[in-house]
Enzyme design. Sequence first.
Site, PDB file in Angstrom:
ATOM      1  N   GLU A   1      -8.075  -6.174   5.406  1.00  0.00           N
ATOM      2  CA  GLU A   1      -8.131  -5.858   3.861  1.00  0.00           C
ATOM      3  C   GLU A   1      -6.727  -6.710   2.395  1.00  0.00           C
ATOM      4  O   GLU A   1      -6.509  -6.354   1.355  1.00  0.00           O
ATOM      5  CB  GLU A   1      -8.221  -3.949   3.420  1.00  0.00           C
TER       6      GLU A   1
ATOM      7  N   ARG B   1      -2.628  -2.472  -3.337  1.00  0.00           N
ATOM      8  CA  ARG B   1      -3.882  -1.928  -2.984  1.00  0.00           C
ATOM      9  C   ARG B   1      -4.074  -0.359  -3.754  1.00  0.00           C
ATOM     10  O   ARG B   1      -3.037   0.459  -3.877  1.00  0.00           O
ATOM     11  CB  ARG B   1      -3.913  -1.099  -1.597  1.00  0.00           C
TER      12      ARG B   1
ATOM     13  N   ASN C   1       0.618  -1.026   0.719  1.00  0.00           N
ATOM     14  CA  ASN C   1      -0.055   0.028   0.110  1.00  0.00           C
ATOM     15  C   ASN C   1       0.750   1.268   0.107  1.00  0.00           C
ATOM     16  O   ASN C   1       1.712   1.523   1.077  1.00  0.00           O
ATOM     17  CB  ASN C   1      -0.622  -0.029   1.283  1.00  0.00           C
TER      18      ASN C   1
ATOM     19  N   ARG D   1     -12.734  14.037   8.965  1.00  0.00           N
ATOM     20  CA  ARG D   1     -13.518  14.382   7.897  1.00  0.00           C
ATOM     21  C   ARG D   1     -15.020  14.373   8.211  1.00  0.00           C
ATOM     22  O   ARG D   1     -15.495  13.946   8.940  1.00  0.00           O
ATOM     23  CB  ARG D   1     -13.145  13.288   7.520  1.00  0.00           C
TER      24      ARG D   1
ATOM     25  N   HIS E   1     -13.584   1.896   0.744  1.00  0.00           N
ATOM     26  CA  HIS E   1     -13.302   0.454   1.424  1.00  0.00           C
ATOM     27  C   HIS E   1     -14.114  -0.387   0.839  1.00  0.00           C
ATOM     28  O   HIS E   1     -14.420  -1.733   1.234  1.00  0.00           O
ATOM     29  CB  HIS E   1     -14.063   0.694   3.043  1.00  0.00           C
TER      30      HIS E   1
END
Length: 401
Positions: free
Chosen positions: A386, A92, A7, A242, A181
């Site tokens: 993930e 990813r 990633n 956020r 996601h």
Amino acid sequence: MNILVLNCGSSSIKYQLLNMQAGPVVLAKGIVEKIGLAKGAFTHKPEGKEKYEATLPIPDHMAGMDLVLQALTDKQHGVINSLEEINAAGHRIAHGGEYFSQSVLITPEVKEKIAACSEIAPLHNPAHLKGIDTMERLLPTIPQVAVFDTSFHQTLPAEAYLYGIDYEYYKKYSIRKFGFHGTSHKFVAEKACKLLEWKIEEKKIITCHLGNGSSITAINKGKSVDTSMGFTPVAGVVMGTRCGDLDVGALLYICEKRGLSTAEAVAFANKESGVMGISGVSSDFRELHAAAESGNERAKLALEVFCYNVKKYVGSYAAVLNGVDLLIFTGGIGENDHVVRSIVSSNLEFLGFRFNDEINKVTRGKDQILSTPDSKAVIMSITTDEELVIALDTLHIVQTK
Ligand code: ADP
């Protein structure tokens, strides 16, 4: 087969090396941070051996990947004898736009499309491409696979992904809901159905991935039909820092009042808002709970707003799906925070849920049914992974190519 999962961010490389035959099991994981800064940081955790940490200048991704590959094959803290024992790499990729509805083998055409999505994911895609190029140079013979955060949501119908703006902006600039996601939502929905011995093709599922970034997804017959994040990951529920859904009029007003540039407005919405902004305490839910318990009213308020946001999405997605069979909590908060799960799941009897708070209170970081045996619809906590999804997709693609 050993698969290296990567990633790559603009200044970091997160990695895991997995042995797929033996489990799969994680052989080692780690992170290269602060690439390009005067002092870079490297942490390598080999399975069954001592952690290795170093602080040193890491000028670019090439130097960062070199460190990773050296550590993996090092005599002392390595887990393989040579680089030949790395058989494939899985990356990813944050944004696949409308190009990718599943994971793919990386080819020059795939790289071009990932590059084309850089315009709508400027913080992520260019860094992913750097990671891919670096691997191509360091390990030119191994296959590389791209796994996209957005691909699971490519099944959204137009009525769910279109915004109420001039259609030309969709056609010209791809302004639409993409959702993120995806690997996690897909993984936990499939895992839960496997555990329940259900056929996912027959079920209506709502997945709540609640972490620093949070998103809720409505899944009908195994397909994503709506999701709370949007064109960017700033939309949907209130998150750590956020803002989540915000009246665009309010943002424009703030920009005018404070004279914010576009970059400052991006920082405001992504880094200075959310439960951090409301509480003034932290974006971390453990710290928020601690502050709320010691009487901090704004921390309490932030938790209430977060839970209300999640619950509202659950209700609206139950309407989208015309009922719901399964509600799943995952992510750092979803897997661990029994208070959040309890507030979101209470008073949902009208949807067929009966929540078992006794079991909920003692459930942390594991797969567990949280509804009562007589509940018509099931509530579960499911651990996400993930990196495992990326490794499994990579394995599948490499074996079938
Ligand atoms: P990311 O989106 O960065 O992957 P995670 O899924 O790791 O984030 O989630 C991080 C969030 O999970 C933080 O807010 C953290 O406080 C919360 N969290 C982790 N463990 C617990 C816990 N035991 N109780 C409550 N919240 C927790």
